[in-house]
Scaffold this motif. Sequence first.
Motif, PDB file in Angstrom:
ATOM      1  N   ILE A 188       0.938  -0.848  -0.039  1.00 27.56           N
ATOM      2  CA  ILE A 188      -0.230  -0.248  -0.299  1.00 27.56           C
ATOM      3  C   ILE A 188       0.785   0.897  -0.176  1.00 27.56           C
ATOM      4  CG2 ILE A 188      -1.837   1.245   1.422  1.00 27.56           C
ATOM      5  CD1 ILE A 188      -2.678  -1.307   2.357  1.00 27.56           C
ATOM      6  N   LEU A 192      10.246   6.951  -9.569  1.00 27.05           N
ATOM      7  CA  LEU A 192       9.334   8.032  -9.879  1.00 27.05           C
ATOM      8  C   LEU A 192       8.964   9.029  -8.913  1.00 27.05           C
ATOM      9  CD1 LEU A 192       6.796   6.068 -12.716  1.00 27.05           C
ATOM     10  CD2 LEU A 192       8.914   7.452 -13.765  1.00 27.05           C
ATOM     11  N   SER A 221       7.991  10.650  -2.284  1.00 28.72           N
ATOM     12  CA  SER A 221       8.267   9.679  -3.434  1.00 28.72           C
ATOM     13  C   SER A 221       9.426  10.406  -4.034  1.00 28.72           C
ATOM     14  CB  SER A 221       7.800   9.773  -4.809  1.00 28.72           C
ATOM     15  OG  SER A 221       7.143  11.188  -4.927  1.00 28.72           O
ATOM     16  N   PRO A 250       5.295   5.566  -6.631  1.00 31.14           N
ATOM     17  CA  PRO A 250       5.329   5.687  -5.262  1.00 31.14           C
ATOM     18  C   PRO A 250       4.793   4.572  -4.748  1.00 31.14           C
ATOM     19  CG  PRO A 250       5.883   7.883  -6.591  1.00 31.14           C
ATOM     20  CD  PRO A 250       5.002   6.592  -7.551  1.00 31.14           C
ATOM     21  N   ASP A 251       3.481   4.657  -4.901  1.00 32.98           N
ATOM     22  CA  ASP A 251       3.247   3.593  -3.905  1.00 32.98           C
ATOM     23  C   ASP A 251       1.562   3.302  -4.574  1.00 32.98           C
ATOM     24  OD1 ASP A 251       1.368   5.767  -4.619  1.00 32.98           O
ATOM     25  OD2 ASP A 251       1.242   6.870  -2.866  1.00 32.98           O
ATOM     26  N   LEU A 252       1.070   2.432  -3.804  1.00 34.43           N
ATOM     27  CA  LEU A 252       0.114   1.367  -4.425  1.00 34.43           C
ATOM     28  C   LEU A 252      -0.755   2.404  -5.765  1.00 34.43           C
ATOM     29  CD1 LEU A 252      -1.905  -1.296  -5.295  1.00 34.43           C
ATOM     30  CD2 LEU A 252      -2.610  -1.138  -2.779  1.00 34.43           C
ATOM     31  N   ASP A 253      -1.537   3.649  -4.635  1.00 33.21           N
ATOM     32  CA  ASP A 253      -2.760   4.269  -5.308  1.00 33.21           C
ATOM     33  C   ASP A 253      -1.679   4.990  -7.148  1.00 33.21           C
ATOM     34  OD1 ASP A 253      -4.726   4.673  -3.421  1.00 33.21           O
ATOM     35  OD2 ASP A 253      -3.556   6.703  -2.405  1.00 33.21           O
ATOM     36  N   ALA A 254      -0.566   5.172  -7.152  1.00 31.59           N
ATOM     37  CA  ALA A 254      -0.446   5.817  -8.868  1.00 31.59           C
ATOM     38  C   ALA A 254       0.012   4.262  -8.894  1.00 31.59           C
ATOM     39  CB  ALA A 254       1.118   6.133  -7.828  1.00 31.59           C
ATOM     40  N   ASN A 297      -1.185   1.804  -8.884  1.00 28.52           N
ATOM     41  CA  ASN A 297      -2.768   0.734  -9.794  1.00 28.52           C
ATOM     42  C   ASN A 297      -3.194   1.423 -10.644  1.00 28.52           C
ATOM     43  OD1 ASN A 297      -5.564   0.000  -9.022  1.00 28.52           O
ATOM     44  ND2 ASN A 297      -4.101  -1.162  -8.443  1.00 28.52           N
ATOM     45  N   ALA A 298      -3.321   3.162 -10.719  1.00 29.33           N
ATOM     46  CA  ALA A 298      -4.425   4.058 -11.316  1.00 29.33           C
ATOM     47  C   ALA A 298      -3.595   3.396 -12.721  1.00 29.33           C
ATOM     48  CB  ALA A 298      -4.126   5.147 -11.301  1.00 29.33           C
ATOM     49  N   PHE A 299      -2.135   3.628 -12.326  1.00 27.21           N
ATOM     50  CA  PHE A 299      -0.700   3.329 -13.528  1.00 27.21           C
ATOM     51  C   PHE A 299      -0.812   2.090 -14.532  1.00 27.21           C
ATOM     52  CE2 PHE A 299       4.010   4.250 -14.634  1.00 27.21           C
ATOM     53  CZ  PHE A 299       3.673   4.225 -15.348  1.00 27.21           C
ATOM     54  N   LYS A 308      -3.688  -0.054 -14.529  1.00 26.65           N
ATOM     55  CA  LYS A 308      -5.088  -0.341 -15.207  1.00 26.65           C
ATOM     56  C   LYS A 308      -4.915   1.185 -16.218  1.00 26.65           C
ATOM     57  CE  LYS A 308      -7.179  -2.203 -12.080  1.00 26.65           C
ATOM     58  NZ  LYS A 308      -7.696  -2.153 -10.488  1.00 26.65           N
TER      59      LYS A 308
END
Lengths: 302, 302
Positions: free
Chosen positions: A144, A175, A187, A242-246, A248-250, A252
């Motif tokens: 996460i 990144l 990050s 940097p993290d899961l938020d970045a 996962n969107a990347f 997908k």
Amino acid sequence: MVKSFADIEKAVLACERKFKIVVAGSHDAHVMDAVVQTCEKGLAEAILIGDKTKTEQILKKDCAVDFEFIDMSGDDAIANYACDLVVKGEADIPMKGIISTASFMRAVLNKERGFVPEGALISQATLFEWQGRFMVLSDCAINIAPQYEDKIKIINNAVKLAHKMGVTCPKVAVLAPLETVNPKIESSVHAAMLTMANKRGQIKGCVIDGPLALDNAISADAAWRKGIDSVVAGHADILIVPDLDAGNAFTKALTFFAGLKTAGTVNGTAVPVIMCSRTDSGDDKYHSVLAALMQCIGSVAP
Amino acid sequence: MVKSFADIEKAVLACERKFKIVVAGSHDAHVMDAVVQTCEKGLAEAILIGDKTKTEQILKKDCAVDFEFIDMSGDDAIANYACDLVVKGEADIPMKGIISTASFMRAVLNKERGFVPEGALISQATLFEWQGRFMVLSDCAINIAPQYEDKIKIINNAVKLAHKMGVTCPKVAVLAPLETVNPKIESSVHAAMLTMANKRGQIKGCVIDGPLALDNAISADAAWRKGIDSVVAGHADILIVPDLDAGNAFTKALTFFAGLKTAGTVNGTAVPVIMCSRTDSGDDKYHSVLAALMQCIGSVAP
């Protein structure tokens, strides 16, 4: 060096040993698409665990593969049975089918099975084809908010994957939203630390540079416009988010907006593991199978 | 409703009033590409501020546009002069040319100029064409780690942009790495709060749903596979990213991996502002000019 999923098919076919996948939860059309394609091409063998009636309904009548089948219900039971077959040496690669991720991961991470070496961190990487070669993007699905020490392990896992593909010294871009160090942007701080740790020999087998924004990492022109002097900028093999938020969107966006061929991989385990998302297509899942098989065979010469 | 950058060109040409752009730092080839294209098509007029000799070298001899020119050096001086022209009513839209972002933003945010209304939050949104329509992605460039209250303002700014394009009740997906609420993942917590605040009438003019992973937000099939029941899932007009790390990699993936037509917009200011990245191509910059002009003309009827 393998540069495409087609290259991996060839490398796997050239390998004398045939590996065996054990599918935990076979009663799903996309899962069986990938498994049938793998077995029909002679890339691997497979044991199916799951609801036999449903699975047989999904299997087309003209399917030439004669699968070994274990009729079973219950996500935990299926996951444990699949992983135990690998422990016993009756299968090589556990693959998550339609069962829940939680059940599957509990079975994989269970210490008694020894799939997770002491001190290892399990991470995910997306392997994707771009401009005639592979790139690795990590971590998009498991950790996460990885801290500095975690990111070292995420990098080591991704580098090992790149080595398996025949990239002897992968270029790793860490990144951040910009190429400068900003103490307010964690990050960019992590990226600077990781870059220097690599220069001091604390992280080996690769060359790291960061902070880099995505455009600087993959476009030599964009790097030049920002005046960035780096062997990594514009030529990255591995992108560390940097993290899961970045992440996962990347990952997908790569599938849904860019339409690239992608494979999800699980890294850091002692045995290759196949774990796809329920929303992955049959093709995505097939690519993930290929990526796992590539990790089974020895490194591909550069 | 405008559905493409070509639609915006038509809407701007149909508008009786011609707006005037003031370029802060005109001595750059990509900047002038965009400005010349805009003026040659009769979409707007432009005043150039910058190094006159360098700018004239960049301008092609066959350029039919007769620009008003102010020969000036020094990033702060150029930025302040450009913004003052807008205050005096001699221009409508300040555009960042080759000067530093810091100088440009200082001039725009200077309270005495009144470009930033009381209580406003300045945010960035990327406007991009996808599957025959526009989508809005925010914030990818300004707010580092927006908290709940900031995200309300980021949503309000993005909704205002969508309204200008003629989308009367935009569907807003608040992104997280997964579609479930997880107290360890702040983006999923914010998403749940924003969704309920919208349901309770605290955020108006749109319909919000989240947490949604990117695939669930834009693919009806992916949403269905996860069993998500939502009018937003699969049909989002606006994507709200968790933070700058996620937004920046995402917007750059749209440009560099997916090759989509994108425009950067600055939202929350009383006057439209054009601010592109140095690594944006001439086309990206031209699209950003179009997006700013669209914000000058009245809302486009749906």
